[in-house]
Enzyme design. Structure first.
Site, short mmCIF file in Angstrom:
data_model
loop_
_atom_site.label_atom_id
_atom_site.label_comp_id
_atom_site.label_asym_id
_atom_site.label_seq_id
_atom_site.Cartn_x
_atom_site.Cartn_y
_atom_site.Cartn_z
N CYS A 96 0.82 -1.21 0.00
CA CYS A 96 0.00 0.00 0.00
C CYS A 96 0.86 1.27 0.00
O CYS A 96 1.74 1.43 -0.84
CB CYS A 96 -0.98 -0.05 1.17
SG CYS A 96 -2.23 1.24 1.15
N GLN A 97 0.62 2.19 0.91
CA GLN A 97 1.39 3.42 0.98
C GLN A 97 2.87 3.14 1.18
O GLN A 97 3.73 3.86 0.66
CB GLN A 97 0.87 4.30 2.11
CG GLN A 97 1.57 5.64 2.23
CD GLN A 97 1.25 6.34 3.54
OE1 GLN A 97 0.90 5.69 4.53
NE2 GLN A 97 1.34 7.66 3.55
#
Length: 348
Positions: free
Chosen positions: A140-141
């Site tokens: 993800c991030q």
């Protein structure tokens, strides 16, 4: 009426049984794989997972999770642990725990996270393992930060694995991307005095699927008479509730430069005084996206391999949602084998 009465009776029986079930659960434990802290800086800790036997894969792995929530989702329960599976496949595994930022951290920037924390952790592993390069497995991030890092420090990375990773923020396929384009993040950061509460982000994620909470608690009723199922439910709830605050300046940059201006995919993002050019990523890249991801839709993830400079790239679609990729039963049957196979073939 008979059916309704039968369902009420069945529910009552489960509720009665739940008292016995709950008495058997003294504590809900997550992230239980043994590990040792090998580096610390500010709130960050770098862990090295203990192995009973020497690693059979030469290149060590550093796992980089998002700043939102915690890495513990990757080691949620022993029979569905991404970390444990990587260990069992012969890898030497390190992982970054970002910790819990406070007001003293509110001025941290993307540069601090990428050229500071990540780079220091990578150098620690390189020194400990006496190797020039490491593998990155990112989520993800954390994968977005890893893409930025690899573009700036390609000489230190052997293989890059990205999973459910936002890189192209132009899409409106998900509510989060639509909302973000119209938000005033300067005012949000100022309103929270530079430290974004984890509860604020969690509430925002909950609003993306408002009926999910009701459905989740309805499903919980059917688990009350099963200790195993209830434990699994409580593990997930414990992880969801564990939401670190966010350094306001990094949050501001991430939302304005990426979600609103889409600078990363345009090769116009500046970090640490340098432009981040995705063509500088020349190592093998494995990019995994989830087909039913309501947080990072496929349109935001799929373009990565089309923009890097590497000639050795692979994109894999995984049928499931943003979290199901890692905690569902398919994770052990499909995702882990795909990642391990990719890395082992390139470990010469």
């Amino acid at each position: 009426m008979d059916r309704i009465l039968s369902e009420i009776n069945e529910t009552n029986q489960k509720l009665m049984k739940s008292f016995d079930t709950l008495k058997e659960i003294s504590e809900v434990e997550i992230a239980t794989s043994p590990k040792t802290e090998v580096y610390a800086e500010d709130k960050l800790k770098l862990y090295h997972y203990d192995r009973e036997t020497p690693a059979t894969v030469k290149t060590p792995i550093i796992i980089i999770y998002a700043l939102v929530n915690t890495y513990k989702m990757l080691d949620l329960q022993p029979d569905r642990s991404y970390v444990k599976s990587m260990l069992e496949n012969g890898f030497d595994v390190y992982l970054i725990d970002w910790g819990y930022p406070s007001h003293t951290d509110k001025y941290l920037t993307i540069d601090d996270y990428v050229n500071g924390y990540i780079n220091n952790c990578v150098d620690t592993i390189r020194k400990r393992n006496r190797t020039d390069k490491v593998n990155i497995i990112s989520i993800c991030q954390g994968a977005t930060l890893s893409v930025i890092y690899t573009a700036l420090h390609q000489n230190k990375i052997k293989n890059l694995v990205t999973q459910v990773t936002p890189v192209d923020f132009e899409t409106n396929d998900a509510l989060l991307f639509r909302w973000s384009k119209d938000m005033d993040f300067d005012k949000i950061v100022a309103g929270y005095n530079g430290l974004i509460p984890g509860e604020f982000l969690n509430e925002g994620f909950a609003q993306l699927k408002p009926m999910m909470k009701i459905q989740k608690h309805q499903a919980m009723v059917n688990m009350l008479d099963s200790k195993e199922k209830l434990q699994n439910f409580l593990r997930m709830e414990k992880w969801i509730g564990d939401s670190p605050n966010q350094a306001g300046e990094c949050f501001r940059q991430f939302m304005k430069d990426l979600y609103q201006k889409n600078l990363l995919i345009k090769n116009e993002l500046v970090v640490g005084g340098k432009k981040v050019n995705l063509k500088n990523i020349t190592c093998p890249v494995l990019n995994v996206y989830a087909t039913e991801d309501h947080l990072v839709p496929p349109a935001a993830s799929k373009p990565l391999c089309d923009h890097v400079g590497s000639k050795d790239t692979q994109t894999i679609s995984f049928k499931g949602g943003h979290i199901g990729v890692f905690v569902g039963s398919k994770s052990q049957k499909e995702l882990v084998p795909a990642v391990t196979d990719f890395l082992k073939k390139r470990d010469s």
